[in-house]
Design a protein around this motif. Structure first.
Motif, PDB file in Angstrom:
ATOM      1  N   CYS A   4       0.870  -1.277   0.553  1.00 26.08           N
ATOM      2  CA  CYS A   4       0.279   0.054   0.452  1.00 26.08           C
ATOM      3  C   CYS A   4       1.116   1.285  -0.462  1.00 26.08           C
ATOM      4  CB  CYS A   4      -0.930  -0.334   1.325  1.00 26.08           C
ATOM      5  SG  CYS A   4      -2.141  -1.443   1.399  1.00 26.08           S
ATOM      6  N   GLU A   5       0.780   2.037  -0.796  1.00 25.25           N
ATOM      7  CA  GLU A   5       1.305   3.279  -0.939  1.00 25.25           C
ATOM      8  C   GLU A   5       0.402   4.399  -1.034  1.00 25.25           C
ATOM      9  OE1 GLU A   5       4.066   3.321  -3.954  1.00 25.25           O
ATOM     10  OE2 GLU A   5       5.061   0.914  -4.050  1.00 25.25           O
ATOM     11  N   ASP A   6       1.233   5.607  -0.122  1.00 23.04           N
ATOM     12  CA  ASP A   6       0.448   6.809  -0.330  1.00 23.04           C
ATOM     13  C   ASP A   6       0.768   7.563  -2.330  1.00 23.04           C
ATOM     14  OD1 ASP A   6      -0.351   9.405  -0.192  1.00 23.04           O
ATOM     15  OD2 ASP A   6       1.033  10.479   1.277  1.00 23.04           O
ATOM     16  N   PRO A   7      -0.389   7.268  -2.346  1.00 19.82           N
ATOM     17  CA  PRO A   7      -0.205   7.918  -3.866  1.00 19.82           C
ATOM     18  C   PRO A   7       0.228   9.619  -4.333  1.00 19.82           C
ATOM     19  CG  PRO A   7      -2.969   7.950  -3.537  1.00 19.82           C
ATOM     20  CD  PRO A   7      -1.590   7.823  -1.821  1.00 19.82           C
ATOM     21  N   SER A   8       0.751  10.268  -3.315  1.00 19.63           N
ATOM     22  CA  SER A   8       1.257  11.782  -2.843  1.00 19.63           C
ATOM     23  C   SER A   8       3.094  10.774  -2.746  1.00 19.63           C
ATOM     24  CB  SER A   8       1.597  12.572  -2.366  1.00 19.63           C
ATOM     25  OG  SER A   8       1.557  12.110  -1.109  1.00 19.63           O
ATOM     26  N   GLY A   9       3.493   9.683  -2.750  1.00 18.34           N
ATOM     27  CA  GLY A   9       4.209   9.674  -2.804  1.00 18.34           C
ATOM     28  C   GLY A   9       5.094  10.408  -0.830  1.00 18.34           C
ATOM     29  N   ALA A  10       4.109  10.828   0.157  1.00 16.36           N
ATOM     30  CA  ALA A  10       4.863  11.497   1.123  1.00 16.36           C
ATOM     31  C   ALA A  10       4.658  10.939   1.921  1.00 16.36           C
ATOM     32  CB  ALA A  10       3.495  13.010   0.738  1.00 16.36           C
ATOM     33  N   GLY A  11       3.180   9.700   2.256  1.00 14.35           N
ATOM     34  CA  GLY A  11       3.324   8.778   3.652  1.00 14.35           C
ATOM     35  C   GLY A  11       4.235   7.167   3.025  1.00 14.35           C
ATOM     36  N   PRO A  12       4.133   6.459   4.544  1.00 18.79           N
ATOM     37  CA  PRO A  12       5.208   5.444   4.255  1.00 18.79           C
ATOM     38  C   PRO A  12       3.608   4.603   3.061  1.00 18.79           C
ATOM     39  CG  PRO A  12       3.545   5.229   6.330  1.00 18.79           C
ATOM     40  CD  PRO A  12       3.547   6.403   5.638  1.00 18.79           C
ATOM     41  N   ARG A  13       4.998   3.112   2.855  1.00 20.70           N
ATOM     42  CA  ARG A  13       4.810   1.664   2.207  1.00 20.70           C
ATOM     43  C   ARG A  13       4.590   1.308   3.006  1.00 20.70           C
ATOM     44  NH1 ARG A  13       8.057  -1.168  -0.731  1.00 20.70           N
ATOM     45  NH2 ARG A  13       7.644  -2.735  -1.339  1.00 20.70           N
ATOM     46  N   LEU A  14       3.126   0.031   2.739  1.00 17.90           N
ATOM     47  CA  LEU A  14       3.165  -0.802   3.451  1.00 17.90           C
ATOM     48  C   LEU A  14       3.138  -2.202   3.053  1.00 17.90           C
ATOM     49  CD1 LEU A  14      -0.066   0.240   5.589  1.00 17.90           C
ATOM     50  CD2 LEU A  14       2.524   0.063   6.838  1.00 17.90           C
ATOM     51  N   PHE A  15       3.948  -2.926   2.983  1.00 18.67           N
ATOM     52  CA  PHE A  15       4.244  -4.258   2.282  1.00 18.67           C
ATOM     53  C   PHE A  15       4.064  -5.610   3.367  1.00 18.67           C
ATOM     54  CE2 PHE A  15       6.905  -7.322   0.868  1.00 18.67           C
ATOM     55  CZ  PHE A  15       6.578  -7.620  -0.278  1.00 18.67           C
ATOM     56  N   PHE A  16       2.985  -5.789   2.569  1.00 18.70           N
ATOM     57  CA  PHE A  16       2.435  -7.171   3.178  1.00 18.70           C
ATOM     58  C   PHE A  16       3.022  -8.620   2.779  1.00 18.70           C
ATOM     59  CE2 PHE A  16      -0.600  -3.653   3.941  1.00 18.70           C
ATOM     60  CZ  PHE A  16      -0.623  -4.093   5.052  1.00 18.70           C
ATOM     61  N   GLN A  17       4.101  -9.813   3.379  1.00 14.14           N
ATOM     62  CA  GLN A  17       4.522 -10.352   3.041  1.00 14.14           C
ATOM     63  C   GLN A  17       3.671 -11.893   3.000  1.00 14.14           C
ATOM     64  OE1 GLN A  17       8.578 -10.456   2.623  1.00 14.14           O
ATOM     65  NE2 GLN A  17       8.795 -12.988   1.819  1.00 14.14           N
ATOM     66  N   ARG A  18       3.272 -12.700   3.002  1.00 11.59           N
ATOM     67  CA  ARG A  18       2.816 -14.129   2.963  1.00 11.59           C
ATOM     68  C   ARG A  18       3.900 -14.753   3.197  1.00 11.59           C
ATOM     69  NH1 ARG A  18      -2.092 -16.213   2.890  1.00 11.59           N
ATOM     70  NH2 ARG A  18      -2.734 -14.856   1.314  1.00 11.59           N
ATOM     71  N   VAL A  19       3.617 -15.543   4.433  1.00  9.77           N
ATOM     72  CA  VAL A  19       4.319 -17.023   5.344  1.00  9.77           C
ATOM     73  C   VAL A  19       3.763 -18.070   5.658  1.00  9.77           C
ATOM     74  CG1 VAL A  19       6.233 -14.769   6.751  1.00  9.77           C
ATOM     75  CG2 VAL A  19       4.548 -16.372   8.017  1.00  9.77           C
ATOM     76  N   PRO A  20       4.758 -19.487   5.524  1.00 13.27           N
ATOM     77  CA  PRO A  20       4.045 -20.042   5.469  1.00 13.27           C
ATOM     78  C   PRO A  20       3.713 -20.912   6.642  1.00 13.27           C
ATOM     79  CG  PRO A  20       6.530 -20.173   5.393  1.00 13.27           C
ATOM     80  CD  PRO A  20       5.793 -18.959   5.105  1.00 13.27           C
ATOM     81  N   GLU A  21       4.451 -20.034   7.853  1.00 13.60           N
ATOM     82  CA  GLU A  21       3.309 -20.567   9.088  1.00 13.60           C
ATOM     83  C   GLU A  21       2.627 -19.905   9.710  1.00 13.60           C
ATOM     84  OE1 GLU A  21       7.721 -20.181   8.648  1.00 13.60           O
ATOM     85  OE2 GLU A  21       6.593 -18.648   8.039  1.00 13.60           O
ATOM     86  N   ASP A  22       1.416 -20.508   9.635  1.00 16.85           N
ATOM     87  CA  ASP A  22       0.378 -20.182  11.326  1.00 16.85           C
ATOM     88  C   ASP A  22       0.357 -19.284  12.052  1.00 16.85           C
ATOM     89  OD1 ASP A  22      -0.954 -21.856   9.151  1.00 16.85           O
ATOM     90  OD2 ASP A  22      -1.038 -23.760  10.332  1.00 16.85           O
ATOM     91  N   LYS A  23      -0.720 -18.024  12.131  1.00 18.05           N
ATOM     92  CA  LYS A  23      -0.534 -17.438  13.103  1.00 18.05           C
ATOM     93  C   LYS A  23       0.196 -18.720  14.332  1.00 18.05           C
ATOM     94  CE  LYS A  23      -2.751 -14.327  15.673  1.00 18.05           C
ATOM     95  NZ  LYS A  23      -4.124 -13.482  15.861  1.00 18.05           N
ATOM     96  N   VAL A  24       0.877 -18.279  15.406  1.00 23.12           N
ATOM     97  CA  VAL A  24       0.252 -19.255  16.460  1.00 23.12           C
ATOM     98  C   VAL A  24       0.597 -17.975  17.846  1.00 23.12           C
ATOM     99  CG1 VAL A  24       1.499 -21.043  16.356  1.00 23.12           C
ATOM    100  CG2 VAL A  24       3.198 -19.326  16.859  1.00 23.12           C
ATOM    101  N   ALA A  25       0.538 -16.945  18.000  1.00 23.16           N
ATOM    102  CA  ALA A  25       0.678 -16.053  19.341  1.00 23.16           C
ATOM    103  C   ALA A  25       0.356 -14.657  18.385  1.00 23.16           C
ATOM    104  CB  ALA A  25       2.229 -16.194  19.453  1.00 23.16           C
ATOM    105  N   LYS A  26       0.413 -14.000  19.586  1.00 25.23           N
ATOM    106  CA  LYS A  26      -0.147 -12.344  18.786  1.00 25.23           C
ATOM    107  C   LYS A  26       0.563 -12.566  18.038  1.00 25.23           C
ATOM    108  CE  LYS A  26      -1.491  -9.635  21.905  1.00 25.23           C
ATOM    109  NZ  LYS A  26      -1.952  -8.375  23.083  1.00 25.23           N
TER     110      LYS A  26
END
Length: 89
Positions: A4-26
């Motif tokens: 996710c990127e700010d169209p103006s380029g001023a804000g931070p970019r959030l990058f989401f990457q899938r991992v193979p492990e299941d969620k096991v904690a918070k």
């Protein structure tokens, strides 16, 4: 992978990457999604509820409403489809 990127380029970019492990904690990261910035009272609640309904229709789950107190405005705790919590703020 998704970014996710700010169209103006001023804000931070959030990058989401899938991992193979299941969620096991918070969550390793907790996001607050700002939808009610600058709003208070019923106007804020109405805005949060509308966004909550939109996200539930897309597969998220509503967990609970945290009502406003002397310090914080209200927010809604949600969960994505994999169980990661985030707040509509």
């Amino acid at each position: 992978m998704f970014a996710c990127e700010d169209p103006s380029g001023a804000g931070p970019r959030l990058f989401f990457q899938r991992v193979p492990e299941d969620k096991v904690a918070k969550n390793r990261v907790h996001l607050d999604v700002r939808v009610g910035a600058g709003l208070v009272g019923q106007e804020r609640l109405d805005t949060l509820e509308a966004e909550c309904a939109r996200l539930v229709a897309l597969g998220a789950a509503r967990i609970r409403l945290l009502p406003a107190d002397d310090i914080n405005e209200s927010c809604i705790v949600m969960q994505d489809v994999e169980g990661n919590e985030f707040c509509l703020d």
